[in-house]
Design an enzyme around this catalytic site. Structure first.
Site, mmCIF file in Angstrom:
data_model
loop_
_atom_site.group_PDB
_atom_site.id
_atom_site.type_symbol
_atom_site.label_atom_id
_atom_site.label_comp_id
_atom_site.label_asym_id
_atom_site.label_seq_id
_atom_site.Cartn_x
_atom_site.Cartn_y
_atom_site.Cartn_z
ATOM 1 N N CYS A 22 36.332 57.164 41.957
ATOM 2 C CA CYS A 22 37.480 57.805 42.577
ATOM 3 C C CYS A 22 37.159 58.046 44.044
ATOM 4 C CB CYS A 22 37.755 59.150 41.916
ATOM 5 S SG CYS A 22 38.016 59.056 40.143
ATOM 6 N N GLY A 49 41.466 54.852 44.120
ATOM 7 C CA GLY A 49 42.161 55.390 42.968
ATOM 8 C C GLY A 49 43.648 55.473 43.193
ATOM 9 N N GLY A 125 32.618 59.624 39.999
ATOM 10 C CA GLY A 125 31.439 59.167 39.262
ATOM 11 C C GLY A 125 31.614 59.389 37.784
ATOM 12 N N TYR A 268 32.561 45.097 46.223
ATOM 13 C CA TYR A 268 33.990 45.103 45.921
ATOM 14 C C TYR A 268 34.705 46.406 46.237
ATOM 15 C CZ TYR A 268 37.950 45.869 42.720
ATOM 16 O OH TYR A 268 39.147 46.216 42.182
HETATM 17 P P1 AMP Z 1 38.415 38.722 36.354
HETATM 18 O O1 AMP Z 1 38.502 37.257 36.659
HETATM 19 O O2 AMP Z 1 39.473 39.141 35.364
HETATM 20 O O3 AMP Z 1 37.048 39.128 35.968
HETATM 21 O O4 AMP Z 1 38.783 39.515 37.699
HETATM 22 C C1 AMP Z 1 38.023 39.343 38.850
HETATM 23 C C2 AMP Z 1 38.708 40.096 39.952
HETATM 24 O O5 AMP Z 1 38.720 41.493 39.648
HETATM 25 C C3 AMP Z 1 38.017 39.942 41.287
HETATM 26 O O6 AMP Z 1 39.028 39.570 42.200
HETATM 27 C C4 AMP Z 1 37.494 41.309 41.639
HETATM 28 O O7 AMP Z 1 37.738 41.611 42.991
HETATM 29 C C5 AMP Z 1 38.268 42.247 40.770
HETATM 30 N N1 AMP Z 1 37.416 43.325 40.263
HETATM 31 C C6 AMP Z 1 36.092 43.404 40.223
HETATM 32 N N2 AMP Z 1 35.673 44.549 39.665
HETATM 33 C C7 AMP Z 1 36.782 45.234 39.340
HETATM 34 C C8 AMP Z 1 37.032 46.515 38.745
HETATM 35 N N3 AMP Z 1 36.043 47.301 38.389
HETATM 36 N N4 AMP Z 1 38.319 46.878 38.564
HETATM 37 C C9 AMP Z 1 39.332 46.073 38.921
HETATM 38 N N5 AMP Z 1 39.156 44.856 39.496
HETATM 39 C C10 AMP Z 1 37.908 44.440 39.694
#
Ligand code: AMP
Ligand code: SF4
Length: 486
Positions: A22, A49, A125, A268
């Site tokens: 968050c 968030g 966290g 990311y």
């Molecule tokens: P996927 O192919 O469904 O694994 O999605 C990959 C995409 O999700 C990438 O563009 C990442 O930037 C994004 N991503 C990575 N980690 C997260 C996360 N914790 N929550 C949401 N999106 C994420």
């Protein structure tokens, strides 16, 4: 030993549910419009968030909270900010998990009482020993209204403060008991507190407003920038800050452990205009792309990034490979978490609600497509299909982190291990699943080198399974499907 405490009313017996990453913000600035400063700080932390947002203000006598579901701009009206007057404030943006339902009680800041004193607390966290703590507290007749770690932290602080008389002592005693990742801001009627777990998994920075107007703490430096604050330093792992009419008082409440900043913040999560370890995240991501071009070059006509976090890395890949960089996907930045669910017909458009290919730019081209991570593999598969439909001749996926094999227990929603595609599939199998012509991931060493730091500064657990904070068996069982997977 936990002290006895006032009994809170039992409204529900909450299910176990992890917290997510968050954004937190806090400001102490007598004479300034602290609610408005917090509002803008939260705007800068909106990416951390989108599920709910809240502001709590201390006005010398009590603490008042306004919070609700939705984006910052939706939660607060001008009149809310006007009525939140005081010298000190905290704010929170809560991360959204697809499909999760969240009660108002789970939105933060979390309001509670210590005797007759009102406090509010906001947390980024995830604690790993919530269940044990909650059971122990329950044995003492203490009940919880929400399912959040924040409530457990607030309850402990309340109980220990009653025993030791000072909130800072209450925080210190609480920090000795809680285990996991936490960056917390807390407001009383007259003071701002901030504290960070001994491993420093989640970021927390301290800054000053111009003309000595006050102090600001925030998850990221981009939230200091937006209110014109100057970055002073990080809140140290294990440190507690109190900011009041007496100025800043810092205390190493518990000994610092090995620093373990979440690597996913670099890859990311955090905004590219933030800095961590004195390093611009944009620059780190650009260097990750450059390193990936060296490690996994390919013949192609155009490099594109998946917005937003893949774009700096794509710029780096282009610079490292000599292949031109271009825009290939337009992102609708206003999709966020919507309360109006798309109709079935619209839902079938899936990823198009968020991303639309620039057909003229990519038709007939051999594309390098750079993204920061593959977690489940679902989104990446859709993006590859979208680009092919739009006429791409070849699609070469390049990922600026190693395969995500292990789940996160410290507050990033990377799901259970079963759902992490790399936990049970080889790179070649993943390539086939996503339908790309080629697929390559950046090495762990290449990723770390791009940050300019050494490996031992980071938590890398979702890549290498080395969890810096011990995970209790009961918590591991919920998320780790394949104990033997490496
Ligand atoms: P996927 O192919 O469904 O694994 O999605 C990959 C995409 O999700 C990438 O563009 C990442 O930037 C994004 N991503 C990575 N980690 C997260 C996360 N914790 N929550 C949401 N999106 C994420
Ligand atoms: Fe970050 Fe991964 Fe560690 Fe979780 S396990 S804190 S996502 S590096």
């Amino acid at each position: 030993m936990l002290p006895d405490s006032r009994v809170e009313p039992l409204l529900s017996d909450p299910p176990e549910r992890p917290e997510e990453a968050c954004g937190v913000f806090g400001v102490y600035a007598p004479g300034e419009d602290v609610a408005r400063l917090t509002y803008f700080g939260l705007h800068a932390l909106q990416h951390r968030g989108q599920e709910s947002a809240g502001i709590a203000v201390g006005d010398g006598e009590t603490v008042t909270v306004t919070k609700n579901h939705g984006l910052v701009s939706r939660v607060f009206k001008e009149s809310d900010l006007d009525s939140l007057t005081g010298d000190v404030a905290i704010g929170h943006t809560r991360y959204s998990t697809t499909g999760s339902s969240t009660s108002w009680e789970n939105a933060q800041p979390h309001l509670s009482t210590i005797g007759r004193q009102v406090i509010a607390l906001a947390h980024n966290g995830n604690l790993v020993n919530t269940r044990e703590l909650r059971e122990e507290l329950r044995g003492r007749g203490i009940r919880f209204r929400s399912t959040t770690d924040s409530e457990v932290i607030a309850t402990l602080i309340g109980a220990f403060t009653q025993q030791h008389h000072h909130i800072r002592d209450g925080i210190r005693e609480t920090m000795k008991l809680i285990s996991g990742a936490y960056a917390v801001v807390l407001v009383t009627e007259e003071a701002l507190y901030a504290f960070r777990d001994p491993h420093g998994v989640r970021p927390l920075v301290l800054g000053t407003l111009p003309d000595d107007a006050g102090w600001v703490v925030a998850s990221e430096t981009c939230a200091l920038d937006i209110v014109g604050a100057r970055y002073l330093r990080d809140v140290a792992p294990g440190e507690t800050l109190k900011i009041s009419a007496n100025g800043l008082e810092a205390q190493q409440a518990v000994p610092a452990e090995k620093q373990s900043l979440c690597m996913f913040e670099f890859v990311y999560f955090a905004r590219p205009d933030s800095e961590m370890f004195d390093c611009s995240l944009y620059e780190a991501r650009r260097r990750m792309g450059e390193a990936l071009a060296r490690e996994a070059g390919v013949e192609a006509d155009l490099v594109i990034g998946v917005p937003d976090s893949g774009v700096p890395a794509a710029v780096g890949f282009a610079q490292g490979s000599g292949i031109p960089f271009g825009e290939g996907l337009a992102k609708n930045r206003y999709v966020g978490r919507t309360f109006i669910s798309p109709s079935q017909m619209l839902r079938q458009q899936g990823i198009r609600l968020k991303l639309n290919p620039l057909k003229h730019a990519i038709a007939g081209k051999r594309l390098v497509v750079v993204d920061d991570s593959i977690v489940r593999g679902n989104t990446t598969k859709k993006i590859v299909a979208l680009l092919r439909e739009a006429g791409a001749a070849e699609v070469h996926m390049r990922i600026t982190s190693p395969p995500v094999v292990w789940p996160c227990f410290y507050g990033i929603d990377t799901d259970t291990q079963e759902q992490l595609i790399a936990s049970s599939h080889s790179v070649e199998e993943i390539r086939e699943h996503i339908g790309a012509d080629s697929l390559a991931y950046l090495s762990l060493d290449g990723m770390v080198a791009a940050t300019g730091q050494s490996k031992d500064q980071f938590c890398l657990a979702c890549f290498d399974g080395e969890y810096p904070i011990e995970i209790p068996q009961s918590v591991r069982e919920g998320k780790l499907a394949l104990e033997s997977c490496t």
